[in-house]
Design a protein around this motif. Structure first.
Motif, PDB file in Angstrom:
ATOM      1  N   GLY A 136       0.797  -1.213   0.000  1.00  0.00           N
ATOM      2  CA  GLY A 136       0.000   0.000   0.000  1.00  0.00           C
ATOM      3  C   GLY A 136       0.832   1.267   0.000  1.00  0.00           C
ATOM      4  O   GLY A 136       0.446   2.276  -0.605  1.00  0.00           O
ATOM      5  N   ASP A 137       1.974   1.231   0.653  1.00  0.00           N
ATOM      6  CA  ASP A 137       2.870   2.382   0.680  1.00  0.00           C
ATOM      7  C   ASP A 137       3.339   2.737  -0.727  1.00  0.00           C
ATOM      8  O   ASP A 137       3.284   3.896  -1.146  1.00  0.00           O
ATOM      9  N   LEU A 138       3.783   1.731  -1.483  1.00  0.00           N
ATOM     10  CA  LEU A 138       4.236   1.991  -2.857  1.00  0.00           C
ATOM     11  C   LEU A 138       3.086   2.495  -3.720  1.00  0.00           C
ATOM     12  O   LEU A 138       3.255   3.444  -4.505  1.00  0.00           O
ATOM     13  N   ILE A 139       1.918   1.889  -3.583  1.00  0.00           N
ATOM     14  CA  ILE A 139       0.762   2.309  -4.376  1.00  0.00           C
ATOM     15  C   ILE A 139       0.410   3.762  -4.070  1.00  0.00           C
ATOM     16  O   ILE A 139       0.169   4.561  -4.981  1.00  0.00           O
ATOM     17  N   ALA A 140       0.405   4.125  -2.799  1.00  0.00           N
ATOM     18  CA  ALA A 140       0.096   5.508  -2.424  1.00  0.00           C
ATOM     19  C   ALA A 140       1.138   6.476  -2.976  1.00  0.00           C
ATOM     20  O   ALA A 140       0.800   7.535  -3.531  1.00  0.00           O
ATOM     21  N   ARG A 141       2.424   6.116  -2.869  1.00  0.00           N
ATOM     22  CA  ARG A 141       3.478   7.013  -3.354  1.00  0.00           C
ATOM     23  C   ARG A 141       3.422   7.177  -4.869  1.00  0.00           C
ATOM     24  O   ARG A 141       3.588   8.280  -5.395  1.00  0.00           O
ATOM     25  N   GLU A 142       3.178   6.078  -5.563  1.00  0.00           N
ATOM     26  CA  GLU A 142       3.112   6.160  -7.023  1.00  0.00           C
ATOM     27  C   GLU A 142       1.863   6.905  -7.500  1.00  0.00           C
ATOM     28  O   GLU A 142       1.817   7.367  -8.638  1.00  0.00           O
ATOM     29  N   ALA A 143       0.872   7.034  -6.617  1.00  0.00           N
ATOM     30  CA  ALA A 143      -0.325   7.816  -6.943  1.00  0.00           C
ATOM     31  C   ALA A 143      -0.175   9.284  -6.555  1.00  0.00           C
ATOM     32  O   ALA A 143      -1.100  10.062  -6.738  1.00  0.00           O
ATOM     33  N   GLY A 144       0.988   9.648  -6.010  1.00  0.00           N
ATOM     34  CA  GLY A 144       1.255  11.045  -5.703  1.00  0.00           C
ATOM     35  C   GLY A 144       1.290  11.409  -4.243  1.00  0.00           C
ATOM     36  O   GLY A 144       1.468  12.582  -3.903  1.00  0.00           O
ATOM     37  N   ALA A 145       1.138  10.431  -3.355  1.00  0.00           N
ATOM     38  CA  ALA A 145       1.175  10.715  -1.923  1.00  0.00           C
ATOM     39  C   ALA A 145       2.614  10.775  -1.411  1.00  0.00           C
ATOM     40  O   ALA A 145       3.532  10.196  -2.001  1.00  0.00           O
ATOM     41  N   LEU A 146       2.784  11.464  -0.308  1.00  0.00           N
ATOM     42  CA  LEU A 146       3.984  11.355   0.507  1.00  0.00           C
ATOM     43  C   LEU A 146       3.681  10.388   1.635  1.00  0.00           C
ATOM     44  O   LEU A 146       2.558  10.340   2.139  1.00  0.00           O
ATOM     45  N   THR A 147       4.676   9.615   2.031  1.00  0.00           N
ATOM     46  CA  THR A 147       4.513   8.715   3.170  1.00  0.00           C
ATOM     47  C   THR A 147       5.708   8.858   4.099  1.00  0.00           C
ATOM     48  O   THR A 147       6.808   9.198   3.666  1.00  0.00           O
TER      49      THR A 147
ATOM     50  N   ALA B  81       0.252   8.898   5.474  1.00  0.00           N
ATOM     51  CA  ALA B  81       0.192   9.024   4.019  1.00  0.00           C
ATOM     52  C   ALA B  81      -0.800  10.116   3.659  1.00  0.00           C
ATOM     53  O   ALA B  81      -1.928  10.126   4.157  1.00  0.00           O
ATOM     54  N   ALA B  82      -0.391  11.019   2.775  1.00  0.00           N
ATOM     55  CA  ALA B  82      -1.248  12.112   2.333  1.00  0.00           C
ATOM     56  C   ALA B  82      -0.565  12.825   1.175  1.00  0.00           C
ATOM     57  O   ALA B  82       0.653  12.716   1.003  1.00  0.00           O
ATOM     58  N   PRO B  83      -1.319  13.574   0.370  1.00  0.00           N
ATOM     59  CA  PRO B  83      -0.689  14.332  -0.705  1.00  0.00           C
ATOM     60  C   PRO B  83       0.159  15.476  -0.164  1.00  0.00           C
ATOM     61  O   PRO B  83      -0.072  15.957   0.962  1.00  0.00           O
ATOM     62  N   PRO B  84       1.156  15.920  -0.923  1.00  0.00           N
ATOM     63  CA  PRO B  84       1.946  17.078  -0.505  1.00  0.00           C
ATOM     64  C   PRO B  84       1.032  18.272  -0.223  1.00  0.00           C
ATOM     65  O   PRO B  84       0.071  18.524  -0.943  1.00  0.00           O
ATOM     66  N   GLY B  85       1.349  18.995   0.831  1.00  0.00           N
ATOM     67  CA  GLY B  85       0.526  20.120   1.241  1.00  0.00           C
ATOM     68  C   GLY B  85      -0.401  19.768   2.388  1.00  0.00           C
ATOM     69  O   GLY B  85      -0.731  20.632   3.203  1.00  0.00           O
ATOM     70  N   LEU B  86      -0.828  18.522   2.462  1.00  0.00           N
ATOM     71  CA  LEU B  86      -1.581  18.013   3.604  1.00  0.00           C
ATOM     72  C   LEU B  86      -0.702  17.136   4.478  1.00  0.00           C
ATOM     73  O   LEU B  86      -0.835  17.132   5.703  1.00  0.00           O
ATOM     74  N   PHE B  87       0.208  16.401   3.834  1.00  0.00           N
ATOM     75  CA  PHE B  87       1.077  15.491   4.585  1.00  0.00           C
ATOM     76  C   PHE B  87       1.837  16.235   5.682  1.00  0.00           C
ATOM     77  O   PHE B  87       1.871  15.789   6.837  1.00  0.00           O
ATOM     78  N   GLU B  88       2.410  17.366   5.345  1.00  0.00           N
ATOM     79  CA  GLU B  88       3.289  18.066   6.292  1.00  0.00           C
ATOM     80  C   GLU B  88       2.543  18.546   7.536  1.00  0.00           C
ATOM     81  O   GLU B  88       2.989  18.269   8.661  1.00  0.00           O
ATOM     82  N   PRO B  89       1.410  19.255   7.412  1.00  0.00           N
ATOM     83  CA  PRO B  89       0.721  19.686   8.633  1.00  0.00           C
ATOM     84  C   PRO B  89       0.130  18.526   9.427  1.00  0.00           C
ATOM     85  O   PRO B  89       0.103  18.566  10.664  1.00  0.00           O
ATOM     86  N   LEU B  90      -0.340  17.488   8.747  1.00  0.00           N
ATOM     87  CA  LEU B  90      -0.871  16.335   9.476  1.00  0.00           C
ATOM     88  C   LEU B  90       0.241  15.619  10.229  1.00  0.00           C
ATOM     89  O   LEU B  90       0.083  15.276  11.410  1.00  0.00           O
ATOM     90  N   GLN B  91       1.355  15.396   9.570  1.00  0.00           N
ATOM     91  CA  GLN B  91       2.481  14.743  10.231  1.00  0.00           C
ATOM     92  C   GLN B  91       2.952  15.545  11.439  1.00  0.00           C
ATOM     93  O   GLN B  91       3.202  14.986  12.516  1.00  0.00           O
ATOM     94  N   ALA B  92       3.053  16.850  11.273  1.00  0.00           N
ATOM     95  CA  ALA B  92       3.493  17.706  12.384  1.00  0.00           C
ATOM     96  C   ALA B  92       2.509  17.648  13.545  1.00  0.00           C
ATOM     97  O   ALA B  92       2.911  17.589  14.716  1.00  0.00           O
ATOM     98  N   ARG B  93       1.210  17.667  13.231  1.00  0.00           N
ATOM     99  CA  ARG B  93       0.206  17.628  14.306  1.00  0.00           C
ATOM    100  C   ARG B  93       0.230  16.289  15.019  1.00  0.00           C
ATOM    101  O   ARG B  93       0.131  16.233  16.257  1.00  0.00           O
ATOM    102  N   LEU B  94       0.377  15.205  14.280  1.00  0.00           N
ATOM    103  CA  LEU B  94       0.457  13.880  14.906  1.00  0.00           C
ATOM    104  C   LEU B  94       1.690  13.777  15.786  1.00  0.00           C
ATOM    105  O   LEU B  94       1.659  13.148  16.850  1.00  0.00           O
ATOM    106  N   ASP B  95       2.775  14.385  15.360  1.00  0.00           N
ATOM    107  CA  ASP B  95       3.988  14.368  16.176  1.00  0.00           C
ATOM    108  C   ASP B  95       3.768  15.142  17.480  1.00  0.00           C
ATOM    109  O   ASP B  95       4.169  14.681  18.563  1.00  0.00           O
ATOM    110  N   GLU B  96       3.098  16.277  17.376  1.00  0.00           N
ATOM    111  CA  GLU B  96       2.801  17.067  18.573  1.00  0.00           C
ATOM    112  C   GLU B  96       1.907  16.288  19.544  1.00  0.00           C
ATOM    113  O   GLU B  96       2.068  16.374  20.760  1.00  0.00           O
ATOM    114  N   LEU B  97       0.977  15.512  18.996  1.00  0.00           N
ATOM    115  CA  LEU B  97       0.047  14.743  19.815  1.00  0.00           C
ATOM    116  C   LEU B  97       0.651  13.458  20.374  1.00  0.00           C
ATOM    117  O   LEU B  97       0.021  12.779  21.178  1.00  0.00           O
ATOM    118  N   GLY B  98       1.859  13.124  19.926  1.00  0.00           N
ATOM    119  CA  GLY B  98       2.504  11.895  20.404  1.00  0.00           C
ATOM    120  C   GLY B  98       1.896  10.637  19.837  1.00  0.00           C
ATOM    121  O   GLY B  98       1.868   9.596  20.493  1.00  0.00           O
TER     122      GLY B  98
END
Length: 274
Positions: free
Chosen positions: A227-238, A253-270
């Protein structure tokens, strides 16, 4: 720069691995769909009493590994239900014979067969076959992603507040409690949350635009390799935590522009620790 000979050999290997993965996934999927007994029960448990294995998980993995042993006997194999062969070719198959076992046990449609092929640690091919959806998701490194014969592509990135986000929960009570705490803080900051029960399908739903994003703690390589490869080849960042690849600690996993803020928020939330 690779030589033309090397490039051709690599392309031929990818094509061969894809053909084998598709054949194995479809054979296993047909076996699981048509052969599911009415009295299907739990054959074993793993991390907890609710983390189950059915006899069909075991039989599906044996079907897949038997086919691989026939056509590529020198390859390594890593499977959820115990297959672990080192191999000598540099190719390793990563197999989840039923991703979404609890869904399968209960007769819910959200389950899939997931097969990835790696060469020297890099995923070259990923196939996720979801028989009850009538869909097969596939990708080859550098060759794009497809659902059946249609190109797969992520949605354009929305603002985090407008994102439909998929997730999942572990089978250990303490971990699940912690995951619920993280979700409780995140849910008011996104459009909504979906929990379908199959990480492989969730990643493919990001790839096809059915989810804007997906995250989960506690996945294993067989859960996310294809699934990781499929998502990346479809344009997602993982990835995992900021700067880290996806792992058991955290998969995002999310498209560029959403991946970064979601990843940062998840990191903040632990979200990466129990």
């Amino acid at each position: 720069m690779r030589s033309p000979v090397t490039a051709t050999a690599n392309d031929e290997l990818k094509a061969e691995l894809l053909e084998i993965a598709l054949d194995a996934a479809h054979r296993a999927g047909a076996f699981l769909k048509d052969g599911r007994p009415d009295d299907l029960g739990v054959a074993a448990t793993k991390s907890s009493a609710v983390d189950v294995v059915t006899e069909m998980d075991i039989a599906s993995e044996k079907l897949i590994t038997g086919l691989l042993a026939e056509v590529r006997p020198d390859d390594g194999v890593l499977g959820e239900e115990g297959a672990d062969v080192e191999g000598t070719s540099g190719v390793q198959w990563v197999i989840d014979p039923i991703d979404g076992t609890v869904n399968y046990l209960y007769g819910l449609p959200g389950w899939a067969v997931s097969i990835a092929a790696r060469k020297d640690g890099e995923t070259l091919v990923g196939v996720v076959h979801a028989p009850m959806r009538g869909e097969t998701y596939r990708a080859v490194l550098g060759g794009g992603a497809y659902v059946n014969d249609r190109p797969a592509r992520v949605r354009p990135a929305p603002d985090l507040a407008l994102a439909l986000v998929g997730t999942g929960f572990g089978y250990l009570a303490d971990r699940r409690t912690r995951q619920a705490e993280v979700l409780g803080q995140l849910i008011s900051q996104v459009r909504d949350i979906r929990r379908a029960g199959s990480a492989a399908i969730d990643l493919c739903d990001v790839a096809t635009g059915r989810l804007d994003a997906y995250y989960e703690r506690g996945l294993n390589p067989w859960d996310y390799a294809a699934g990781d490869l499929i998502a990346r080849e479809a344009g997602a960042l993982t990835g995992g935590r900021p700067g880290d690849p996806l792992s058991t600690d955290l998969t995002v996993a999310a498209p560029p522009g959403l991946f970064e803020p979601l990843q940062a928020r998840l990191d903040e939330l632990g979200a990466w620790h129990d």
